[in-house]
Design a protein around this motif. Sequence first.
Motif, mmCIF file in Angstrom:
data_model
loop_
_atom_site.group_PDB
_atom_site.id
_atom_site.type_symbol
_atom_site.label_atom_id
_atom_site.label_comp_id
_atom_site.label_asym_id
_atom_site.label_seq_id
_atom_site.Cartn_x
_atom_site.Cartn_y
_atom_site.Cartn_z
ATOM 1 N N SER A 135 15.251 15.997 19.642
ATOM 2 C CA SER A 135 15.748 16.754 18.710
ATOM 3 C C SER A 135 16.749 17.688 19.089
ATOM 4 C CB SER A 135 15.272 17.863 17.749
ATOM 5 O OG SER A 135 14.407 19.043 18.466
ATOM 6 N N SER A 136 16.532 18.574 20.522
ATOM 7 C CA SER A 136 17.979 19.151 21.135
ATOM 8 C C SER A 136 18.587 18.373 21.597
ATOM 9 C CB SER A 136 17.467 20.362 21.756
ATOM 10 O OG SER A 136 17.332 19.667 23.164
ATOM 11 N N VAL A 137 18.502 17.207 21.981
ATOM 12 C CA VAL A 137 19.773 15.882 22.554
ATOM 13 C C VAL A 137 20.129 15.358 21.382
ATOM 14 C CG1 VAL A 137 18.441 16.913 24.948
ATOM 15 C CG2 VAL A 137 17.832 14.710 23.382
ATOM 16 N N LYS A 191 24.223 14.564 26.260
ATOM 17 C CA LYS A 191 24.127 13.870 24.913
ATOM 18 C C LYS A 191 24.207 12.972 25.229
ATOM 19 C CE LYS A 191 23.525 18.943 22.535
ATOM 20 N NZ LYS A 191 23.792 19.755 21.486
ATOM 21 N N ASP A 237 13.117 18.342 24.434
ATOM 22 C CA ASP A 237 12.537 18.641 22.596
ATOM 23 C C ASP A 237 13.644 17.332 22.439
ATOM 24 O OD1 ASP A 237 13.065 18.416 20.030
ATOM 25 O OD2 ASP A 237 12.325 20.446 20.156
ATOM 26 N N TYR A 255 10.824 21.567 26.210
ATOM 27 C CA TYR A 255 12.077 22.224 25.877
ATOM 28 C C TYR A 255 13.469 21.923 25.572
ATOM 29 C CZ TYR A 255 9.402 24.745 29.911
ATOM 30 O OH TYR A 255 8.035 25.826 30.363
ATOM 31 N N PRO A 256 14.060 22.711 24.855
ATOM 32 C CA PRO A 256 14.804 23.580 24.212
ATOM 33 C C PRO A 256 16.727 22.342 25.992
ATOM 34 C CG PRO A 256 14.771 25.182 23.657
ATOM 35 C CD PRO A 256 13.229 24.503 24.273
ATOM 36 N N VAL A 257 17.185 21.757 25.243
ATOM 37 C CA VAL A 257 17.797 21.077 26.737
ATOM 38 C C VAL A 257 18.407 22.132 27.693
ATOM 39 C CG1 VAL A 257 19.695 20.903 24.886
ATOM 40 C CG2 VAL A 257 19.665 19.292 27.326
ATOM 41 N N THR A 258 19.163 22.931 26.921
ATOM 42 C CA THR A 258 19.718 24.276 27.286
ATOM 43 C C THR A 258 18.747 24.766 28.149
ATOM 44 O OG1 THR A 258 20.675 24.868 25.768
ATOM 45 C CG2 THR A 258 20.909 27.092 26.994
#
Length: 231
Positions: A227-229, A190, A225, A21-24
């Motif tokens: 890459s999203s963090v 992050k 995911d 999942y995207p971090v959001t």
Amino acid sequence: MVKIAKRVAASREGIDRKKLYPVTEAVALVKERAKAKFDETVEVAINLGVDPRHADQMVRGVVQLPNGTGKTVRVAVFARGLKADEAKAAGADIVGAEDLVEAIQGGNIDFDRCIATPDMMPLVGRLGKVLGPRGLMPNPKVGTVSVDVAGAVKAAKGGAVEFRVEKAGIIHAGVGKASFTTDALIENIKALVDAVQRSKPTGAKGTYMQRVAISSTQGPGVKVDVSSVHA
């Protein structure tokens, strides 16, 4: 046991355990499922491509979370004279020297972070077998051995989080409370990921940051995911 099983099953509904999942979205899922009667801690697990049994693959450091941890941190400081006064003025909960050593040897470990001035380390070294296994031994690499005791105390009180890779190559760290806003948790996550990335050891080979997952104290893990963090 039946009630617990039902609660766990309910908390996992709506989460694809194979999806990244995207971090959001991941943070939103974790917050929605933090249903305990207390303010659950949001925790991050980072799987790294390292073998910490080798000295050149050890990962350890400290990160200042921009939004704090949401936890009240009790700080003990080994210092004398003016440095002891500075520590007290900065908000240290316990300050001492030989008397603090005796208290700790007697089993009185009523603190979450331990700081020492460099000249106190020969004294603190006697407590290695007590403080070491608890992750409380002062260490210059994470800023807990410092001549700037006031700064170290303020950092510990203000949201400084130590991280250290475990035997299985995983780092676990709390990054706030479920009551935090989504944005605040994302900023903290992050910051942690960035600090771990910057701590990449020279001996690491292949993919360094392999998996990231977040969860609340009693909630299910949600895969993120990577890459999203990255900040």
